[in-house]
Design an enzyme around this catalytic site. Structure first.
Site, PDB file in Angstrom:
ATOM      1  N   CYS A 197       0.770  -0.940  -0.264  1.00 18.44           N
ATOM      2  CA  CYS A 197       0.281  -0.144   0.127  1.00 18.44           C
ATOM      3  C   CYS A 197       1.023   1.166   0.037  1.00 18.44           C
ATOM      4  O   CYS A 197       0.298   2.092  -0.399  1.00 18.44           O
ATOM      5  CB  CYS A 197      -0.849  -0.550   1.322  1.00 18.44           C
ATOM      6  SG  CYS A 197      -1.888   1.999   1.159  1.00 18.44           S
TER       7      CYS A 197
ATOM      8  N   CYS B 248      -1.713   1.968  -3.161  1.00 17.61           N
ATOM      9  CA  CYS B 248      -2.416   2.999  -2.775  1.00 17.61           C
ATOM     10  C   CYS B 248      -2.252   4.346  -3.124  1.00 17.61           C
ATOM     11  O   CYS B 248      -2.051   5.370  -3.470  1.00 17.61           O
ATOM     12  CB  CYS B 248      -3.198   2.783  -1.237  1.00 17.61           C
ATOM     13  SG  CYS B 248      -3.151   1.082  -0.967  1.00 17.61           S
TER      14      CYS B 248
ATOM     15  N   TYR C 107      -9.343  -3.147 -11.166  1.00 14.27           N
ATOM     16  CA  TYR C 107      -9.553  -1.833 -10.655  1.00 14.27           C
ATOM     17  C   TYR C 107      -7.888  -1.399 -10.641  1.00 14.27           C
ATOM     18  O   TYR C 107      -7.676  -0.396 -11.834  1.00 14.27           O
ATOM     19  CB  TYR C 107      -9.888  -1.639  -9.647  1.00 14.27           C
ATOM     20  CG  TYR C 107      -9.086  -1.715  -8.402  1.00 14.27           C
ATOM     21  CD1 TYR C 107      -8.385  -1.224  -7.435  1.00 14.27           C
ATOM     22  CD2 TYR C 107      -8.882  -3.378  -8.037  1.00 14.27           C
ATOM     23  CE1 TYR C 107      -7.103  -0.875  -6.996  1.00 14.27           C
ATOM     24  CE2 TYR C 107      -7.815  -2.772  -7.436  1.00 14.27           C
ATOM     25  CZ  TYR C 107      -7.109  -2.647  -6.514  1.00 14.27           C
ATOM     26  OH  TYR C 107      -6.187  -2.727  -5.689  1.00 14.27           O
TER      27      TYR C 107
ATOM     28  N   GLU D 133      -7.328   1.997 -13.126  1.00 13.66           N
ATOM     29  CA  GLU D 133      -5.939   3.486 -12.562  1.00 13.66           C
ATOM     30  C   GLU D 133      -5.151   4.051 -13.746  1.00 13.66           C
ATOM     31  O   GLU D 133      -4.889   5.237 -13.371  1.00 13.66           O
ATOM     32  CB  GLU D 133      -6.006   3.703 -11.413  1.00 13.66           C
ATOM     33  CG  GLU D 133      -7.419   3.080 -10.487  1.00 13.66           C
ATOM     34  CD  GLU D 133      -6.943   2.389  -8.484  1.00 13.66           C
ATOM     35  OE1 GLU D 133      -7.332   2.361  -8.006  1.00 13.66           O
ATOM     36  OE2 GLU D 133      -5.873   1.611  -8.390  1.00 13.66           O
TER      37      GLU D 133
ATOM     38  N   HIS E 251     -26.353  22.109  -1.390  1.00 14.57           N
ATOM     39  CA  HIS E 251     -26.504  22.731  -3.065  1.00 14.57           C
ATOM     40  C   HIS E 251     -26.054  23.939  -3.009  1.00 14.57           C
ATOM     41  O   HIS E 251     -25.389  25.212  -1.837  1.00 14.57           O
ATOM     42  CB  HIS E 251     -28.255  23.299  -3.053  1.00 14.57           C
ATOM     43  CG  HIS E 251     -28.514  23.275  -4.532  1.00 14.57           C
ATOM     44  ND1 HIS E 251     -28.959  22.855  -5.018  1.00 14.57           N
ATOM     45  CD2 HIS E 251     -28.845  24.731  -4.670  1.00 14.57           C
ATOM     46  CE1 HIS E 251     -29.259  23.503  -6.509  1.00 14.57           C
ATOM     47  NE2 HIS E 251     -28.473  24.674  -6.011  1.00 14.57           N
TER      48      HIS E 251
ATOM     49  N   GLU F   2     -26.027  16.185  -3.709  1.00 11.22           N
ATOM     50  CA  GLU F   2     -27.132  15.739  -2.901  1.00 11.22           C
ATOM     51  C   GLU F   2     -28.172  15.257  -3.862  1.00 11.22           C
ATOM     52  O   GLU F   2     -29.022  14.605  -3.992  1.00 11.22           O
ATOM     53  CB  GLU F   2     -27.483  17.763  -3.551  1.00 11.22           C
ATOM     54  CG  GLU F   2     -28.266  18.441  -4.775  1.00 11.22           C
ATOM     55  CD  GLU F   2     -28.818  19.621  -4.661  1.00 11.22           C
ATOM     56  OE1 GLU F   2     -29.273  20.537  -4.108  1.00 11.22           O
ATOM     57  OE2 GLU F   2     -27.391  20.389  -5.361  1.00 11.22           O
TER      58      GLU F   2
HETATM   59  C1  FAD Z   1      -1.299  -0.983  -7.984  1.00  9.70           C
HETATM   60  C2  FAD Z   1      -1.690  -1.567  -6.414  1.00  9.70           C
HETATM   61  C3  FAD Z   1      -3.187   0.070  -5.818  1.00  9.70           C
HETATM   62  C4  FAD Z   1      -3.496  -0.480  -4.883  1.00  9.70           C
HETATM   63  N1  FAD Z   1      -4.418   0.362  -4.847  1.00  9.70           N
HETATM   64  C5  FAD Z   1      -5.360   0.257  -3.498  1.00  9.70           C
HETATM   65  C6  FAD Z   1      -6.449   1.713  -2.511  1.00  9.70           C
HETATM   66  O1  FAD Z   1      -6.478   2.235  -4.004  1.00  9.70           O
HETATM   67  N2  FAD Z   1      -6.583   0.687  -2.212  1.00  9.70           N
HETATM   68  C7  FAD Z   1      -6.945   0.160  -1.261  1.00  9.70           C
HETATM   69  O2  FAD Z   1      -7.253   0.103  -0.374  1.00  9.70           O
HETATM   70  N3  FAD Z   1      -5.890  -1.306  -1.582  1.00  9.70           N
HETATM   71  C8  FAD Z   1      -5.300  -0.932  -2.535  1.00  9.70           C
HETATM   72  N4  FAD Z   1      -4.036  -1.993  -3.074  1.00  9.70           N
HETATM   73  C9  FAD Z   1      -3.963  -3.543  -2.547  1.00  9.70           C
HETATM   74  C10 FAD Z   1      -3.045  -3.090  -0.820  1.00  9.70           C
HETATM   75  O3  FAD Z   1      -2.421  -2.300  -1.447  1.00  9.70           O
HETATM   76  C11 FAD Z   1      -2.969  -4.361  -0.239  1.00  9.70           C
HETATM   77  O4  FAD Z   1      -3.941  -5.162  -0.453  1.00  9.70           O
HETATM   78  C12 FAD Z   1      -2.683  -4.448   1.002  1.00  9.70           C
HETATM   79  O5  FAD Z   1      -1.332  -3.570   0.559  1.00  9.70           O
HETATM   80  C13 FAD Z   1      -2.462  -5.460   1.813  1.00  9.70           C
HETATM   81  O6  FAD Z   1      -1.818  -5.843   2.818  1.00  9.70           O
HETATM   82  P1  FAD Z   1      -0.664  -7.138   3.296  1.00  9.70           P
HETATM   83  O7  FAD Z   1      -0.365  -6.559   4.959  1.00  9.70           O
HETATM   84  O8  FAD Z   1      -1.956  -8.065   3.160  1.00  9.70           O
HETATM   85  O9  FAD Z   1       0.345  -7.336   2.630  1.00  9.70           O
HETATM   86  P2  FAD Z   1       1.358  -6.141   2.538  1.00  9.70           P
HETATM   87  O10 FAD Z   1       0.859  -4.408   2.144  1.00  9.70           O
HETATM   88  O11 FAD Z   1       1.934  -6.441   0.685  1.00  9.70           O
HETATM   89  O12 FAD Z   1       2.694  -6.473   3.194  1.00  9.70           O
HETATM   90  C14 FAD Z   1       3.404  -7.588   3.155  1.00  9.70           C
HETATM   91  C15 FAD Z   1       4.872  -7.482   3.380  1.00  9.70           C
HETATM   92  O13 FAD Z   1       5.369  -8.540   3.287  1.00  9.70           O
HETATM   93  C16 FAD Z   1       7.039  -8.237   3.236  1.00  9.70           C
HETATM   94  N5  FAD Z   1       7.027 -10.158   2.555  1.00  9.70           N
HETATM   95  C17 FAD Z   1       6.831 -10.853   1.416  1.00  9.70           C
HETATM   96  N6  FAD Z   1       8.028 -12.121   2.137  1.00  9.70           N
HETATM   97  C18 FAD Z   1       8.014 -11.947   3.576  1.00  9.70           C
HETATM   98  C19 FAD Z   1       9.390 -13.521   3.475  1.00  9.70           C
HETATM   99  N7  FAD Z   1       9.452 -13.904   3.471  1.00  9.70           N
HETATM  100  N8  FAD Z   1      10.449 -12.128   5.076  1.00  9.70           N
HETATM  101  C20 FAD Z   1      10.129 -11.130   5.159  1.00  9.70           C
HETATM  102  N9  FAD Z   1       8.808 -10.316   4.026  1.00  9.70           N
HETATM  103  C21 FAD Z   1       8.053 -10.466   3.349  1.00  9.70           C
HETATM  104  C22 FAD Z   1       6.407  -7.699   1.779  1.00  9.70           C
HETATM  105  O14 FAD Z   1       7.801  -7.056   1.416  1.00  9.70           O
HETATM  106  C23 FAD Z   1       5.788  -6.619   1.811  1.00  9.70           C
HETATM  107  O15 FAD Z   1       6.333  -5.756   2.681  1.00  9.70           O
HETATM  108  C24 FAD Z   1      -3.430  -1.778  -4.767  1.00  9.70           C
HETATM  109  C25 FAD Z   1      -2.403  -2.655  -4.842  1.00  9.70           C
HETATM  110  C26 FAD Z   1      -1.302  -2.824  -5.923  1.00  9.70           C
HETATM  111  C27 FAD Z   1      -0.659  -3.233  -5.849  1.00  9.70           C
END
Ligand code: FAD
Length: 561
Positions: free
Chosen positions: A130, A135, A265, A269, A524, A529
């Site tokens: 994110c 995001c 989406y 975007e 308004h 609205e």
């Molecule tokens: C282009 C894009 C746009 C998006 N836009 C939106 C939006 O507008 N609104 C919204 O709500 N959501 C959006 N999302 C989705 C949102 O980013 C994810 O749903 C959210 O980040 C999920 O969080 P998470 O904690 O599950 O995983 P992540 O945020 O992906 O975190 C997982 C972490 O684990 C780490 N990791 C992986 N494997 C290992 C390992 N073996 N050891 C240590 N660390 C590890 C990774 O490096 C990462 O930092 C978007 C996603 C993308 C790709």
């Protein structure tokens, strides 16, 4: 806001209290009734922020509470562990769960891969997708790209430019990256200030209570997997020439002509971003329509508006191969023919959970076919001491949902409050241009579940478009249960839709009725609205079919009345 530090996606604007849009939606929040309406999780994507008000229990260390009765958490074994909770992955879900757990008095460690703007098996960064590759950087690029439309609009309002405004891609990317570095630093501080031990390195599960981080082993009472997912490019010839969303957010130069594969989406975007920045944009989708799972009318409307804005859609056309020509440009062969001259081909066809080489098979954590971790409604995996939240579980893959799941887990494990995440009426947005905001059921879902529904729609030219002369329109839809009068779903496509929808989502979540909407005074002149002034149904659906058309929904311009 929470009493402890509460952190979701950072606020990118500082002042919003005077916004008529928010005032309109706040008026709604005063009308909440105690009743609540539970919807099944809708498939499309969501925005919003979930913060909990949590007392800070750090230092008490007297939380020997477990919730074994309801969620199967095993009771404390008389064994010493290095940590109460070890989290793998410091993205939205992992940071939220770790911080809350520490605030509840648990000893917590989290491991995360080293920082990079592009993710890989060995790179990531505190903050996760994110903040670093989703995001936040995406929205910053959306802001940047919207100016071209604003410049165009402004001319009808008397603005003149001696020369055409120029965009400098490298300034945008440099400023964006500086912001990402600032944010990852903030996230590290948040963890540190909560007393969470942050370890840099790749986590791998060795046994139900042991994690290896780059050769060092740590034991923990509970292990949380919150490793998220990564973009995926299908195996077609020439895939090495294609980019994914990570790369698209960090290109050395702006695409001149880009093919975007996918109708979800993220594809829309990015199409909006590059179109706004004056790239030539072609979107290739396998199906007839974009945004599978969204309300059908919204799907049609957004595609029409984006086409009018200059994006070329190639429907029912799948990529077969990418060729690099001697001039360095890319040619895309599809099921319908070949399109040449692309500087970039971007795949936005899906993401895969990061579950490879995590040691899950050897400890017996069950996964679905696509590699997502299977969990119960408390986020517990098939191994009782191992839990999973966020995208890696492939439930509703959005930041606020990962936050909700992480917060709920911390309560379950360390606050003696078994807490199931609540997937009802999750609001969502698509930051396309124009953007979409939605909450609750689509018309198709509502008919299936309730049979008798009344549909109210408005499709109008906003006041701004009267002087700008641009073909911008706004579409709104309210779906009402004919028997109970409850509003089951709300959908909007047009300027400010996500901001408007966040407020109205409170009303829908609270189970307000159409009568509550009708009795709310509008602000308004706003577009919002319209949502409290739609009086006559466009169609009434009874017994799940035969819509009775009541009026023509394509209303004329909306101007001051
Ligand atoms: C282009 C894009 C746009 C998006 N836009 C939106 C939006 O507008 N609104 C919204 O709500 N959501 C959006 N999302 C989705 C949102 O980013 C994810 O749903 C959210 O980040 C999920 O969080 P998470 O904690 O599950 O995983 P992540 O945020 O992906 O975190 C997982 C972490 O684990 C780490 N990791 C992986 N494997 C290992 C390992 N073996 N050891 C240590 N660390 C590890 C990774 O490096 C990462 O930092 C978007 C996603 C993308 C790709």
């Amino acid at each position: 806001m929470a009493t402890s530090i509460s952190f979701t996606t950072p606020k990118l604007t500082s002042s919003f209290s005077s916004s008529p849009i928010l005032l309109q939606t706040l008026l709604f929040s005063r009308k909440l009734s105690a009743s609540s309406l539970h919807f099944p999780a809708s498939s499309p994507q969501t925005l919003g922020s979930g913060t909990h008000s949590l007392g800070r229990l750090r230092g008490l260390r007297c939380f020997t509470v477990r919730a074994e009765s309801e969620n199967g958490v095993e009771p404390y074994a008389p064994r010493h562990y290095d940590f109460d909770l070890f989290t793998i992955g410091a993205g939205s879900g992992g940071v939220r769960a770790s911080r809350f757990a520490a605030n509840f008095g648990a000893t917590v460690a989290v491991c995360e891969l080293p920082f990079s703007t592009i993710s890989s098996d060995s790179s990531g960064g505190v903050g996760g997708t994110c903040v670093l590759r989703g995001c936040v950087p995406k929205k910053l690029l959306v802001y940047s790209s919207k100016y071209s439309h604003d410049f165009e609009e402004s001319m009808g309002f008397g603005w003149k430019y001696d020369s055409e405004p120029k965009h400098d891609w490298s300034t945008l990317i440099a400023n964006k990256n500086a912001e990402l570095h600032r944010l990852t630093g903030i996230y590290k501080n948040i963890l540190k200030n909560s007393g969470v031990t942050l370890l840099e390195g790749r986590g791998k599960i060795i046994d139900p209570h042991t994690v290896d981080v780059d050769g060092k082993r740590y034991s923990a009472k509970h292990i949380l997997i919150s490793v998220g997912g990564r973009p995926f490019i299908p195996e077609i010839p020439g895939r090495e020439y294609a980019i994914d969303s990570d790369a698209a957010l960090d290109l050395p130069s702006k695409p001149e002509k880009i093919a975007i594969i996918g109708g979800g989406y993220i594809a829309l975007e990015f199409a909006g971003i590059f179109n706004g920045l004056k790239s030539e944009v072609h979107v290739f989708i396998r199906q007839k329509k974009v945004l599978r799972g969204f309300d059908e009318e919204v799907r049609d409307f957004v595609a029409e508006q984006m086409s009018l804005g200059g994006i070329e859609f190639h429907t029912e056309e799948s990529p077969q191969a990418i060729h690099k020509l001697p001039d360095g440009l890319l040619s895309l062969r599809t099921t319908k023919g070949t399109v040449d001259g692309f500087s970039h081909v971007m795949f936005a066809t899906g993401r895969q959970p990061n579950t490879k080489n995590l040691g899950l098979d050897s400890v017996g954590v069950k996964m679905s076919k696509n590699g997502a971790i299977e969990v119960d409604e408390f986020s517990q995996t098939s191994v009782p001491s191992i839990w999973a939240v966020g995208d890696v579980t492939d439930r509703v893959n959005l930041t606020p949902v990962a936050l909700m799941e992480g917060g709920a887990l911390a309560k379950t494990l360390f606050l003696n409050e078994p807490t199931k995440p609540d997937y009802g009426a999750i609001p969502s947005a698509v930051f396309s241009q124009p953007p979409i905001g939605q909450v609750g059921l689509t018309e198709e879902q509502a008919i299936q579940q309730y049979s008798d529904v009344d549909i109210f729609t408005a499709n109008f030219r906003p006041l701004k478009a009267t002087l700008s002369g641009l073909p911008d329109r706004i579409f709104m839809k309210l779906i009402v249960c004919a028997k109970t009068n409850k509003v089951l779903g709300l959908h909007m496509c047009g300027e400010d839709s996500p901001e408007i929808m966040q407020g109205f989502a409170v009303a829908i979540k609270a189970g307000l009725t159409k009568a509550d909407f009708d009795s709310t005074v509008g602000i308004h002149p706003t577009a919002a609205e319209e949502l409290v002034t739609m009086r006559t149904p466009t169609r009434k659906i009874r017994n799940g079919s035969s819509p009775e058309v009541c009026w023509e929904s394509r209303a004329p311009s909306k101007s001051v009345s």
